[in-house]
Write a protein that holds these residues in place. Structure first.
Motif, PDB file in Angstrom:
ATOM      1  N   LEU A 150      60.374  21.898  -4.818  1.00 47.56           N
ATOM      2  CA  LEU A 150      59.052  22.190  -4.248  1.00 47.56           C
ATOM      3  C   LEU A 150      58.403  23.275  -5.093  1.00 47.56           C
ATOM      4  N   ILE A 151      57.202  23.010  -5.585  1.00 51.33           N
ATOM      5  CA  ILE A 151      56.538  23.988  -6.455  1.00 51.33           C
ATOM      6  C   ILE A 151      55.765  25.030  -5.640  1.00 51.33           C
ATOM      7  N   SER A 152      55.619  24.781  -4.352  1.00 48.14           N
ATOM      8  CA  SER A 152      54.919  25.757  -3.499  1.00 48.14           C
ATOM      9  C   SER A 152      55.303  25.526  -2.042  1.00 48.14           C
ATOM     10  N   VAL A 153      55.695  26.632  -1.359  1.00 50.87           N
ATOM     11  CA  VAL A 153      56.064  26.550   0.054  1.00 50.87           C
ATOM     12  C   VAL A 153      55.447  27.764   0.766  1.00 50.87           C
ATOM     13  N   THR A 154      54.704  27.502   1.831  1.00 54.14           N
ATOM     14  CA  THR A 154      54.073  28.580   2.614  1.00 54.14           C
ATOM     15  C   THR A 154      54.790  28.711   3.954  1.00 54.14           C
ATOM     16  N   VAL A 155      55.259  29.928   4.239  1.00 58.73           N
ATOM     17  CA  VAL A 155      55.976  30.223   5.485  1.00 58.73           C
ATOM     18  C   VAL A 155      55.103  31.129   6.341  1.00 58.73           C
ATOM     19  N   GLU A 156      55.076  30.849   7.632  1.00 65.04           N
ATOM     20  CA  GLU A 156      54.299  31.685   8.548  1.00 65.04           C
ATOM     21  C   GLU A 156      55.134  32.014   9.786  1.00 65.04           C
ATOM     22  N   ALA A 157      54.754  33.100  10.463  1.00 63.18           N
ATOM     23  CA  ALA A 157      55.441  33.548  11.682  1.00 63.18           C
ATOM     24  C   ALA A 157      54.447  33.521  12.849  1.00 63.18           C
ATOM     25  N   GLY A 158      54.884  32.946  13.943  1.00 62.01           N
ATOM     26  CA  GLY A 158      54.005  32.843  15.110  1.00 62.01           C
ATOM     27  C   GLY A 158      54.048  34.083  15.979  1.00 62.01           C
ATOM     28  N   CYS A 159      53.891  35.244  15.356  1.00 63.67           N
ATOM     29  CA  CYS A 159      53.962  36.496  16.088  1.00 63.67           C
ATOM     30  C   CYS A 159      52.605  37.176  16.255  1.00 63.67           C
ATOM     31  N   ASP A 160      51.563  36.594  15.664  1.00 63.66           N
ATOM     32  CA  ASP A 160      50.250  37.232  15.734  1.00 63.66           C
ATOM     33  C   ASP A 160      49.188  36.181  15.455  1.00 63.66           C
ATOM     34  N   GLN A 161      47.931  36.557  15.687  1.00 59.72           N
ATOM     35  CA  GLN A 161      46.812  35.683  15.411  1.00 59.72           C
ATOM     36  C   GLN A 161      45.797  36.413  14.517  1.00 59.72           C
ATOM     37  N   PRO A 162      45.499  35.857  13.336  1.00 62.03           N
ATOM     38  CA  PRO A 162      46.150  34.688  12.727  1.00 62.03           C
ATOM     39  C   PRO A 162      47.583  35.013  12.328  1.00 62.03           C
ATOM     40  N   PRO A 163      48.449  34.029  12.281  1.00 62.71           N
ATOM     41  CA  PRO A 163      49.855  34.302  11.976  1.00 62.71           C
ATOM     42  C   PRO A 163      50.024  34.827  10.551  1.00 62.71           C
ATOM     43  N   PRO A 164      50.838  35.819  10.378  1.00 62.35           N
ATOM     44  CA  PRO A 164      51.119  36.288   9.015  1.00 62.35           C
ATOM     45  C   PRO A 164      51.879  35.200   8.236  1.00 62.35           C
ATOM     46  N   ASP A 165      51.612  35.110   6.968  1.00 66.79           N
ATOM     47  CA  ASP A 165      52.295  34.087   6.144  1.00 66.79           C
ATOM     48  C   ASP A 165      52.567  34.643   4.755  1.00 66.79           C
ATOM     49  N   THR A 166      53.387  33.911   4.014  1.00 68.66           N
ATOM     50  CA  THR A 166      53.694  34.210   2.622  1.00 68.66           C
ATOM     51  C   THR A 166      54.014  32.899   1.914  1.00 68.66           C
ATOM     52  N   THR A 167      53.794  32.881   0.594  1.00 67.50           N
ATOM     53  CA  THR A 167      53.997  31.640  -0.186  1.00 67.50           C
ATOM     54  C   THR A 167      55.046  31.870  -1.270  1.00 67.50           C
ATOM     55  N   LEU A 168      55.986  30.951  -1.291  1.00 69.99           N
ATOM     56  CA  LEU A 168      57.010  30.945  -2.353  1.00 69.99           C
ATOM     57  C   LEU A 168      56.555  30.005  -3.474  1.00 69.99           C
ATOM     58  N   SER A 169      56.766  30.437  -4.709  1.00 72.74           N
ATOM     59  CA  SER A 169      56.278  29.654  -5.854  1.00 72.74           C
ATOM     60  C   SER A 169      57.162  28.453  -6.186  1.00 72.74           C
ATOM     61  N   TYR A 170      58.482  28.515  -5.877  1.00 72.80           N
ATOM     62  CA  TYR A 170      59.347  27.377  -6.214  1.00 72.80           C
ATOM     63  C   TYR A 170      60.614  27.431  -5.369  1.00 72.80           C
ATOM     64  N   VAL A 171      60.980  26.265  -4.834  1.00 76.87           N
ATOM     65  CA  VAL A 171      62.255  26.106  -4.123  1.00 76.87           C
ATOM     66  C   VAL A 171      62.939  24.874  -4.706  1.00 76.87           C
ATOM     67  N   PRO A 172      64.109  25.018  -5.316  1.00 77.06           N
ATOM     68  CA  PRO A 172      64.761  23.868  -5.958  1.00 77.06           C
ATOM     69  C   PRO A 172      65.248  22.842  -4.939  1.00 77.06           C
ATOM     70  N   ALA A 173      65.515  21.631  -5.427  1.00 74.24           N
ATOM     71  CA  ALA A 173      66.048  20.578  -4.563  1.00 74.24           C
ATOM     72  C   ALA A 173      67.384  21.016  -3.976  1.00 74.24           C
ATOM     73  N   SER A 174      67.523  20.809  -2.661  1.00 78.92           N
ATOM     74  CA  SER A 174      68.733  21.196  -1.920  1.00 78.92           C
ATOM     75  C   SER A 174      69.038  22.681  -2.110  1.00 78.92           C
ATOM     76  N   GLY A 175      67.973  23.490  -2.318  1.00 77.79           N
ATOM     77  CA  GLY A 175      68.159  24.917  -2.558  1.00 77.79           C
ATOM     78  C   GLY A 175      67.585  25.771  -1.435  1.00 77.79           C
ATOM     79  N   ARG A 176      67.747  27.098  -1.584  1.00 77.39           N
ATOM     80  CA  ARG A 176      67.285  28.065  -0.591  1.00 77.39           C
ATOM     81  C   ARG A 176      66.576  29.218  -1.315  1.00 77.39           C
ATOM     82  N   GLU A 177      65.521  29.736  -0.673  1.00 70.66           N
ATOM     83  CA  GLU A 177      64.814  30.905  -1.188  1.00 70.66           C
ATOM     84  C   GLU A 177      64.420  31.782   0.006  1.00 70.66           C
ATOM     85  N   GLN A 178      64.393  33.100  -0.229  1.00 75.77           N
ATOM     86  CA  GLN A 178      64.065  34.039   0.846  1.00 75.77           C
ATOM     87  C   GLN A 178      62.618  34.538   0.729  1.00 75.77           C
TER      88      GLN A 178
END
Length: 200
Positions: A150-178
């Motif tokens: 994945l060349i781009s992944v956006t993660v958000e948290a449902g703790c506020d409005q609008p929800p805070p989010d962050t974007t990861l630039s790359y996540v490999p196949a069958s991989g993990r990123e923090q």
């Protein structure tokens, strides 16, 4: 006296003639014996030559018979090999079919346990930490369960409005990123999720 002497001389000549004739007969007999011996020797040589020819002919016949027998055996062996050929070919084809079938089932089974390529990535909370200003730091982990990066992944948290989010630039196949998010003070359940992603 003269007549007697003449008679004696005539008798001597007769005796000499007889001895000469006897010598000639002896020589003729010796010659005949020699000729007979030569004939016998020649006959023996002819007999020996005939025996050798017969032996050569017998050996030739035996050799010809051996060659014919060998040719018949080779021909019989070739026929037996041709008769056995289809059986061997059939066994080989059967073995190949079995191998192909096993490989096909293995391929299908392997793909059955693999996650599909369109499976969406997943976000999960690793830990939370309260900051000095009361805000809550949320450490998250994005898991790519697909078989392509994945060349781009956006993660958000449902703790506020609008929800805070962050974007990861790359996540490999069958991989993990923090990733790290910040929620307002008092947040106990940030409820993180992946809002958008772009396959490679």
């Amino acid at each position: 006296m003269t007549a007697g002497g003449g008679g004696g001389g005539s008798g001597g000549e007769d005796e000499e003639d007889r001895q000469s004739q006897r010598g000639q007969q002896d020589r003729q007999g010796g010659q005949d014996g020699q000729d007979q011996q030569d004939g016998q020797d020649g006959q023996g040589q002819q007999d020996q030559q005939g025996g050798q020819d017969g032996q050569d002919q017998q050996e030739g016949q035996n050799q010809q018979g051996g060659q014919n027998q060998q040719g018949q055996q080779n021909q019989q062996g070739g026929q037996d090999g041709q008769n056995q050929g289809p059986g061997t070919a059939e066994k080989v084809m059967t073995a190949i079919s079995v191998v192909v079938t096993v490989l096909l089932f293995g391929y299908v089974a392997w793909h059955a346990i693999q996650p599909p390529s369109d499976v969406p990535p997943k976000a999960e909370v690793i830990e939370t930490e309260a900051l000095s200003n009361g805000s809550v730091l949320v450490r998250t982990q994005v898991v790519n369960r697909g078989d392509e990066g994945l060349i781009s992944v956006t993660v958000e948290a449902g703790c506020d409005q609008p929800p805070p989010d962050t974007t990861l630039s790359y996540v490999p196949a069958s991989g993990r990123e923090q990733a790290v998010l910040v929620c307002p003070p008092g947040t106990t359940d940030p409820n993180v999720s992946v809002s958008t992603w772009v396959p490679a």
